[in-house]
Design a protein around this motif. Structure first.
Motif, PDB file in Angstrom:
ATOM      1  N   LYS A 103       0.846  -1.191   0.000  1.00  0.00           N
ATOM      2  CA  LYS A 103       0.000   0.000   0.000  1.00  0.00           C
ATOM      3  C   LYS A 103       0.882   1.243   0.000  1.00  0.00           C
ATOM      4  O   LYS A 103       1.831   1.344   0.780  1.00  0.00           O
ATOM      5  N   MET A 104       0.545   2.184  -0.874  1.00  0.00           N
ATOM      6  CA  MET A 104       1.269   3.446  -0.930  1.00  0.00           C
ATOM      7  C   MET A 104       0.285   4.604  -0.842  1.00  0.00           C
ATOM      8  O   MET A 104      -0.736   4.625  -1.538  1.00  0.00           O
ATOM      9  N   VAL A 105       0.579   5.559   0.049  1.00  0.00           N
ATOM     10  CA  VAL A 105      -0.210   6.789   0.107  1.00  0.00           C
ATOM     11  C   VAL A 105       0.504   7.845  -0.723  1.00  0.00           C
ATOM     12  O   VAL A 105       1.733   7.891  -0.760  1.00  0.00           O
ATOM     13  N   LYS A 106      -0.261   8.684  -1.394  1.00  0.00           N
ATOM     14  CA  LYS A 106       0.388   9.695  -2.218  1.00  0.00           C
ATOM     15  C   LYS A 106      -0.365  11.012  -2.149  1.00  0.00           C
ATOM     16  O   LYS A 106      -1.595  11.042  -2.016  1.00  0.00           O
ATOM     17  N   SER A 107       0.390  12.076  -2.222  1.00  0.00           N
ATOM     18  CA  SER A 107      -0.219  13.403  -2.270  1.00  0.00           C
ATOM     19  C   SER A 107      -0.497  13.743  -3.731  1.00  0.00           C
ATOM     20  O   SER A 107      -0.123  13.015  -4.646  1.00  0.00           O
ATOM     21  N   LYS A 108      -1.124  14.885  -3.943  1.00  0.00           N
ATOM     22  CA  LYS A 108      -1.580  15.262  -5.278  1.00  0.00           C
ATOM     23  C   LYS A 108      -0.409  15.381  -6.254  1.00  0.00           C
ATOM     24  O   LYS A 108       0.624  15.962  -5.933  1.00  0.00           O
ATOM     25  N   SER A 109      -0.585  14.834  -7.449  1.00  0.00           N
ATOM     26  CA  SER A 109       0.455  14.900  -8.476  1.00  0.00           C
ATOM     27  C   SER A 109      -0.179  14.766  -9.850  1.00  0.00           C
ATOM     28  O   SER A 109      -0.694  13.713 -10.203  1.00  0.00           O
ATOM     29  N   MET A 110      -0.133  15.845 -10.631  1.00  0.00           N
ATOM     30  CA  MET A 110      -0.657  15.764 -11.990  1.00  0.00           C
ATOM     31  C   MET A 110       0.273  14.947 -12.881  1.00  0.00           C
ATOM     32  O   MET A 110      -0.157  14.417 -13.907  1.00  0.00           O
ATOM     33  N   LEU A 111       1.543  14.836 -12.501  1.00  0.00           N
ATOM     34  CA  LEU A 111       2.475  14.027 -13.287  1.00  0.00           C
ATOM     35  C   LEU A 111       2.080  12.556 -13.261  1.00  0.00           C
ATOM     36  O   LEU A 111       2.147  11.866 -14.289  1.00  0.00           O
ATOM     37  N   THR A 112       1.676  12.059 -12.098  1.00  0.00           N
ATOM     38  CA  THR A 112       1.264  10.659 -12.029  1.00  0.00           C
ATOM     39  C   THR A 112      -0.045  10.436 -12.791  1.00  0.00           C
ATOM     40  O   THR A 112      -0.284   9.347 -13.305  1.00  0.00           O
ATOM     41  N   GLU A 113      -0.893  11.471 -12.859  1.00  0.00           N
ATOM     42  CA  GLU A 113      -2.085  11.384 -13.715  1.00  0.00           C
ATOM     43  C   GLU A 113      -1.660  11.297 -15.180  1.00  0.00           C
ATOM     44  O   GLU A 113      -2.199  10.496 -15.959  1.00  0.00           O
ATOM     45  N   GLU A 114      -0.697  12.120 -15.543  1.00  0.00           N
ATOM     46  CA  GLU A 114      -0.175  12.131 -16.917  1.00  0.00           C
ATOM     47  C   GLU A 114       0.356  10.764 -17.328  1.00  0.00           C
ATOM     48  O   GLU A 114       0.145  10.310 -18.456  1.00  0.00           O
ATOM     49  N   CYS A 115       1.049  10.114 -16.407  1.00  0.00           N
ATOM     50  CA  CYS A 115       1.671   8.821 -16.700  1.00  0.00           C
ATOM     51  C   CYS A 115       0.760   7.637 -16.396  1.00  0.00           C
ATOM     52  O   CYS A 115       1.162   6.479 -16.593  1.00  0.00           O
ATOM     53  N   GLU A 116      -0.443   7.913 -15.881  1.00  0.00           N
ATOM     54  CA  GLU A 116      -1.415   6.873 -15.527  1.00  0.00           C
ATOM     55  C   GLU A 116      -0.782   5.827 -14.608  1.00  0.00           C
ATOM     56  O   GLU A 116      -0.924   4.615 -14.813  1.00  0.00           O
ATOM     57  N   MET A 117      -0.111   6.328 -13.580  1.00  0.00           N
ATOM     58  CA  MET A 117       0.619   5.457 -12.661  1.00  0.00           C
ATOM     59  C   MET A 117      -0.297   4.599 -11.799  1.00  0.00           C
ATOM     60  O   MET A 117      -0.027   3.413 -11.582  1.00  0.00           O
ATOM     61  N   ASN A 118      -1.384   5.195 -11.287  1.00  0.00           N
ATOM     62  CA  ASN A 118      -2.246   4.443 -10.370  1.00  0.00           C
ATOM     63  C   ASN A 118      -2.757   3.135 -10.960  1.00  0.00           C
ATOM     64  O   ASN A 118      -2.600   2.071 -10.347  1.00  0.00           O
ATOM     65  N   PRO A 119      -3.381   3.168 -12.150  1.00  0.00           N
ATOM     66  CA  PRO A 119      -3.856   1.884 -12.698  1.00  0.00           C
ATOM     67  C   PRO A 119      -2.724   0.908 -12.998  1.00  0.00           C
ATOM     68  O   PRO A 119      -2.913  -0.314 -12.885  1.00  0.00           O
ATOM     69  N   ASN A 221      -1.260  16.970   3.594  1.00  0.00           N
ATOM     70  CA  ASN A 221      -1.260  15.542   3.259  1.00  0.00           C
ATOM     71  C   ASN A 221       0.092  15.069   2.736  1.00  0.00           C
ATOM     72  O   ASN A 221       0.455  13.904   2.895  1.00  0.00           O
ATOM     73  N   ALA A 222       0.863  15.971   2.131  1.00  0.00           N
ATOM     74  CA  ALA A 222       2.204  15.582   1.672  1.00  0.00           C
ATOM     75  C   ALA A 222       3.088  15.252   2.867  1.00  0.00           C
ATOM     76  O   ALA A 222       3.849  14.273   2.847  1.00  0.00           O
ATOM     77  N   ASP A 223       2.979  16.046   3.933  1.00  0.00           N
ATOM     78  CA  ASP A 223       3.768  15.791   5.147  1.00  0.00           C
ATOM     79  C   ASP A 223       3.372  14.469   5.792  1.00  0.00           C
ATOM     80  O   ASP A 223       4.219  13.696   6.237  1.00  0.00           O
ATOM     81  N   MET A 224       2.069  14.207   5.843  1.00  0.00           N
ATOM     82  CA  MET A 224       1.600  12.952   6.430  1.00  0.00           C
ATOM     83  C   MET A 224       2.030  11.753   5.584  1.00  0.00           C
ATOM     84  O   MET A 224       2.368  10.695   6.121  1.00  0.00           O
ATOM     85  N   SER A 225       2.045  11.936   4.258  1.00  0.00           N
ATOM     86  CA  SER A 225       2.435  10.829   3.374  1.00  0.00           C
ATOM     87  C   SER A 225       3.899  10.451   3.530  1.00  0.00           C
ATOM     88  O   SER A 225       4.300   9.339   3.184  1.00  0.00           O
ATOM     89  N   THR A 226       4.697  11.375   4.047  1.00  0.00           N
ATOM     90  CA  THR A 226       6.139  11.112   4.187  1.00  0.00           C
ATOM     91  C   THR A 226       6.572  10.960   5.645  1.00  0.00           C
ATOM     92  O   THR A 226       7.736  10.643   5.904  1.00  0.00           O
TER      93      THR A 226
END
Length: 469
Positions: A103-119, A221-226
């Motif tokens: 399990k990985m928590v992540k903060s907002k990132s349009m780059l990961t949307e661009e690369c379709e990382m989640n799916p 949320n970025a601080d909590m994710s790290t």
């Protein structure tokens, strides 16, 4: 094959009450931006400075990327380079697989949307939990962001309340109070933070001189994710690197003012080194760390077409974008058609340009979603010539094979009409005969102007034939 923006916008506009709310919501954000800008006497000087910094950095990108990479590695970070989305996803998966992350928590990132990382990761058995509230809402709903700063702005509190009930996040049926829903989301996310094996952040800026990644959020949320997982992965596009902290000061003053009309984001977090995990004990002479181990910190620098875009003499300025969203907030087309009417995952003026850089054949249907009012480049904090670029893209549609046949035919006809004074005079003198035609013949599908407009009445005497007084 490109998707036509106008067709998708037509669906959006079927709910006129919602469309009006959408328009008013973003105009209110634009108004807040104006108030913030007018509160700084040096606002235009800051815009000019920000534009110059981006122009300099992008035209010397190789030097600053090398400096950033060297300093990040000196800090203890492990730096990776990804040439495209596929390689980026493979690098992320490789890191997570090495650490047996489930399990990985992540903060907002349009780059990961661009690369379709989640799916990509979810297909390989890794759960990815979005921790930005807006991103978490649309993740649970199975949607994409409709705005780059406010990804769930298209949903109201009733939509969110019903979603939380369905997903078991809310336990009070019918309680759609925003304060209560936020509280329930915090409880749910807190458990995700505590049980995650890794954390991921995007990055608003990479500081070449220090090797820092800087993340700006309003939720922390970025601080909590790290802060909980030992493993931190940060991902940024190549264009996010800037020279130093003096430059950061310029952008930090502008980013939130331009994007949401706030003086600054609630949190501006700087990530430089892997965090120390364990107990730290203090002696009377010095500080010593016992029972502690250092976590791992990975930074992934992603190209995914950017090095090609830098070389584009007409459109490289799109890389100056700091993702504030102000061009969307002011755009009369975006405000009245919604984020999902665009084929590219980033909507609005900047999305039109980035989509065309990505694939003109796929996204040229978006270039019509612009009135060329140039409001976008008037408010852009880094002075990107957004409207000018859209105009240039329109001139290239025939080269891409995506020009609208109807518009091409109309242009040929208008060229013929305006190229002959005799034809023009004849056409304008006879135009008033159209007033006698029955309404069904004029207000029909063959006349696009009649859709959404009251058809004009042509005057009997053309304007240019009237004597000057």
């Amino acid at each position: 094959m490109s998707t036509t923006h106008s067709r998708a916008a037509k669906e959006f506009l079927k709910d006129q009450k919602y469309a009006k709310w959408h328009d008013n919501t973003f105009w209110s954000v634009r108004t807040k931006r104006d108030n913030m800008a007018q509160g700084l006497d040096e606002w235009e000087q800051l815009r000019e400075k920000a534009s110059a910094i981006k122009r300099h950095t992008i035209t010397h990108l190789d030097e600053y990327l090398e400096e950033f990479s060297t300093n990040a590695e000196k800090n203890g970070a492990i730096v990776h380079w990804a040439k495209d989305a596929q390689e980026f996803n493979e690098i992320v998966y490789g890191i997570l697989e090495c650490h047996k992350v489930k399990k990985m928590v992540k903060s907002k990132s349009m780059l990961t949307e661009e690369c379709e990382m989640n799916p990509y990761l979810e297909a390989r058995g890794i759960e990815v939990v979005e921790t930005d509230l807006g991103e978490r809402i649309i993740q649970l709903k199975g949607q994409k962001p409709s705005h780059i700063v406010m990804p769930a702005i298209h949903l109201n509190h009733d939509d969110v309340g019903e979603l939380f009930e369905e997903k078991g996040i809310s336990d009070e049926k019918g309680n759609h109070d925003p304060t209560y829903l936020t509280y329930r989301a915090r409880l749910s996310l807190r458990n995700e933070f505590l049980t995650a094996d890794a954390g991921m952040t995007g990055g608003n800026f990479g500081i070449a001189k220090t090797g820092d990644i800087v993340v700006c959020t309003n939720e922390g949320n970025a601080d909590m994710s790290t802060s909980c997982p030992k493993l931190h992965i940060a991902a940024i596009g190549l264009e996010k690197v800037i020279p130093d902290y003096d430059c950061l000061a310029v952008f930090q003053r502008m980013l939130c003012r331009a994007g949401t009309g706030q003086p600054t984001t609630t949190y501006t977090s700087h990530f430089r080194k892997p965090r120390v995990v364990g107990n730290v004990h203090e002696t009377h002479k010095t500080h010593k760390t016992h029972n502690a181990q250092r976590g791992e910190y990975h930074i992934i620098l992603v190209d995914n077409g950017r090095s090609d875009w830098v070389a584009n003499p007409e459109h490289w300025e799109s890389l100056k974008c700091i993702r504030c969203g102000s061009c969307m907030n002011t755009c009369p087309v975006y405000r009245r058609s919604g984020g999902y009417s665009y084929s590219y995952f980033i909507p609005g003026p900047i999305g039109i340009n980035l989509g065309m850089l990505r694939s003109p054949q796929e996204h040229s249907g978006n270039v019509s979603a612009c009135t060329l009012c140039l409001s976008c480049q008037t408010v852009c904090p880094v002075k990107i010539n957004l409207g000018d670029q859209i105009y240039l893209w329109r001139q290239q549609l025939a080269d891409f094979g995506t020009a609208n046949p109807q518009k091409k035919m109309m242009c040929r006809a208008m060229s013929l009409l305006y190229g002959s004074s005799a034809l023009y005079d004849l056409g304008t003198s006879l135009a008033h005969w159209a007033n006698a035609l029955p309404s069904p013949l004029i207000n029909c599908g063959l006349n696009p102007w009649a859709e959404g407009h009251a058809m004009m009445e042509f005057p009997k005497k053309p304007f240019h034939s009237c004597p000057l007084s």
